[in-house]
Design a protein around this motif. Sequence first.
Motif, short mmCIF file in Angstrom:
data_model
loop_
_atom_site.label_atom_id
_atom_site.label_comp_id
_atom_site.label_asym_id
_atom_site.label_seq_id
_atom_site.Cartn_x
_atom_site.Cartn_y
_atom_site.Cartn_z
N LEU A 420 0.85 -1.21 0.16
CA LEU A 420 -0.04 0.14 0.01
C LEU A 420 0.98 1.20 0.02
CD1 LEU A 420 -2.80 -0.83 2.35
CD2 LEU A 420 -3.09 -0.19 0.15
N TYR A 421 1.86 1.18 0.65
CA TYR A 421 2.77 2.31 0.76
C TYR A 421 3.25 2.70 -0.52
CZ TYR A 421 7.01 4.92 1.88
OH TYR A 421 8.26 5.62 1.95
N PHE A 422 3.87 1.50 -1.11
CA PHE A 422 4.58 1.56 -2.39
C PHE A 422 3.58 2.29 -3.65
CE2 PHE A 422 5.25 -0.45 -6.53
CZ PHE A 422 6.56 0.15 -6.79
N CYS A 423 2.47 1.85 -3.57
CA CYS A 423 1.35 2.14 -4.47
C CYS A 423 1.00 3.58 -4.38
CB CYS A 423 0.16 1.27 -4.50
SG CYS A 423 0.59 -0.23 -5.14
N PHE A 424 0.91 4.03 -3.11
CA PHE A 424 0.53 5.66 -2.66
C PHE A 424 1.79 6.46 -3.18
CE2 PHE A 424 0.54 9.30 -0.09
CZ PHE A 424 -0.84 9.63 -0.20
N VAL A 425 2.82 6.15 -3.01
CA VAL A 425 4.17 6.85 -3.35
C VAL A 425 3.99 6.87 -4.83
CG1 VAL A 425 6.75 7.01 -3.46
CG2 VAL A 425 5.40 6.49 -1.10
N CYS A 426 3.58 5.87 -5.76
CA CYS A 426 3.68 5.92 -6.93
C CYS A 426 2.52 6.86 -7.72
CB CYS A 426 3.85 4.45 -7.65
SG CYS A 426 5.06 3.30 -7.15
N LEU A 427 1.67 6.54 -7.11
CA LEU A 427 0.46 7.35 -7.65
C LEU A 427 0.64 8.77 -7.31
CD1 LEU A 427 -2.55 4.98 -6.07
CD2 LEU A 427 -1.84 5.42 -8.55
N LEU A 428 0.97 9.10 -6.43
CA LEU A 428 1.56 10.59 -6.20
C LEU A 428 2.76 11.08 -6.74
CD1 LEU A 428 -0.01 11.31 -2.63
CD2 LEU A 428 -1.18 11.38 -4.82
#
Length: 707
Positions: A420-428
């Motif tokens: 979840l942390y990785f996807c959030f960092v990528c999406l932003l």
Amino acid sequence: MRNGSSDEATKADQASLWRRFKGNFQMRPPEDDEPQSWWIASTAIPLVAAAAGPLANVMSIVALVMPWRSRIISRSTGPAGNWVQEGYDDPHWSTGMNAASLVCGVVGNIFLLLNFTQAVRYIIALPVTIILWFLAPAILCAATASLHIYAPPVGPDDVYSQAYWSAVIAAALYFLLGVLLMINMLGYFLGRYPQHFSLTDDQRTLILQMTALVAWLLIGAAIFQRVLGISFADALYFCDITVLTLGFGDVTAQTATGKGLIWPYAVIGVIMLGLVVSSIHRFAREVHYDNVVRKHIESKRQWTFDRTITSKEGDSAGTTGPAISALARRESQIAYHPHHKHQPIRSAIDTLATGGRPKVIVMREEKDRFDAMRAIQYETMRFRRWNDLVISVIVFGIVWSCGAVVFWLLEHDWSYFDALYFCFVCLLTIGYGDYTPQSNAGRPFFVFWSLVAIPTMTMLISQMSDTVVASFNHGTKKVAEVFILPEAGTYRGFIARIPFLRSALRRHQEKKRVERGFPIGADTPDEAGSGDAERNKDPILSRSRRNSARNHPQRTIEELAQQPNPSPFELAQQLAFAIRRVTEDVCSGQRKRYSYEEWVEFTRLIQFTNPRSASNPSAGPSQSGGDENTIALEEDEYGVLNWDWIGESSPMLAHQSEPEWVLDRLCESLVRYVSTQEQARKERLKAASVDEEMTLAKERDLGIEES
């Protein structure tokens, strides 16, 4: 005989069944004017297929140019940011099947593009694309399953490479896109839309931009594969994180050549990505407005229209009870009560132009309809903002959580929270680089997921500018007006809303005026200013509009109803000034909304040159064009002349802003005025020539009699 009759009955039943089956399909011609439905199938699905088709081709190319099996040479981090691996040759039948699948996918994509450009008929190109896009995943599935059964990687260090998982992703994409296109074809067979893709030029441009972006990624992968000394799949991953401005730092250029190539490649790639995101944003707003917001407006308008009974219906029923609004009934009682001391005097023109009723009452009824449509506008604005916000949050949650689930399953040393942390960092597009995909299955999926998710999230975040960002800007502006740079009258307006503070302020002002020796009266500057503020306090008009309105007198409905008819010269002069004023509103860049009184003035200027108008030209929308109180849209070579506020032809339902709409109508009125003046001039010349001929004929007759 019995067998023959039974055969005939069976054939009749089959024919009847075929007729019923065929009756369910109502295929339409390529072009018609009938309404279209299934907007997701007719518009969104073709665009998604055309944008995702090249991405499936990219996955197929990765699967073809690299071996499907690789051997881990070292578990230390290599130049690609993961374990050092070396691929070994696949069976020839696997490579052949992979190549055949790529050919099917590319040819199917070509036929889809030919379908968009209408170079090939819809009924031919679309079935070909569907067949080929179902054939391509079938071949890939057969190849991957056969390899897994007959020649799987053997040994602890032998694994499936990124190419193998790219083939799996390509097969899934081809199959999904084929199913979507089948839904589109089903809508065509059911007669929901004609046999063509109803896309605009901007949407076709989006397809070309997406194709160009994918081609740019392939070109970069081919270049950086050699420059950085990594595999084609890792080079594609490097180009992806570069163009998306993620910059994890797990794959970097170590040589001067690689660093120098990144400069032009990144700049061009970011520009392409920006164009794609802008086109997606524009497409989403158009589709959402045309198919969600406008339907909401239409449902609200129809609901209001069905509950609005015109005064004409009341007159035809022989009663004025439910037919006239409460406000109009009250005004009619005031107007016709014989003992009322303020009973207005109506002229014969006023009575005839409004169907036998005073003009002010008809204008009051029109204002009720105007206010109802204005309320629908504000309610729709709130609906659109919160609908955009809800959709953005839902889509963000789906892309975020579902992507995290996949990475959690593919990256074995990650927890779900890490994913979840990785996807959030990528999406932003933050890209810290502390977590990056390392597995052979994770990197191909990241390329696909990032190219779909990050542009979508960028578009959705920009959609929130009408909700969260607009509310934040409004709040900060209000705080700045009160505490930092207060405008003139800000505190006075706040105090005026509180009765005891307003009284205290008035007593303080009177005391100061007495001390200065000025008389106390209702026409003091402060009170006059507050009176102006009260008169200009209109929720429809913005502050800039109220400031500009000082140069133009604002009249009430009663003043407009009792205003005498100006001459054609005065109307032409007012038309010129109105065009200049509305042009300033258009050029200001702000979304203006005019009051009903302003609309009455504009309507008179729009309709005063109507060559078919036989009624008072200075009346409102319902006083021109006969005794109809609800007038349908009327168009001729001069443009729109009449409308109904809550009807389908209402200016409030136009795609243009109100100043743009009014400016177009005023210019049409100017064209009508010039045309009628030219026609009048020709008639005068013709009459003068006839009079001259008659005079000459009389002189000849007199000369003959004298002789």
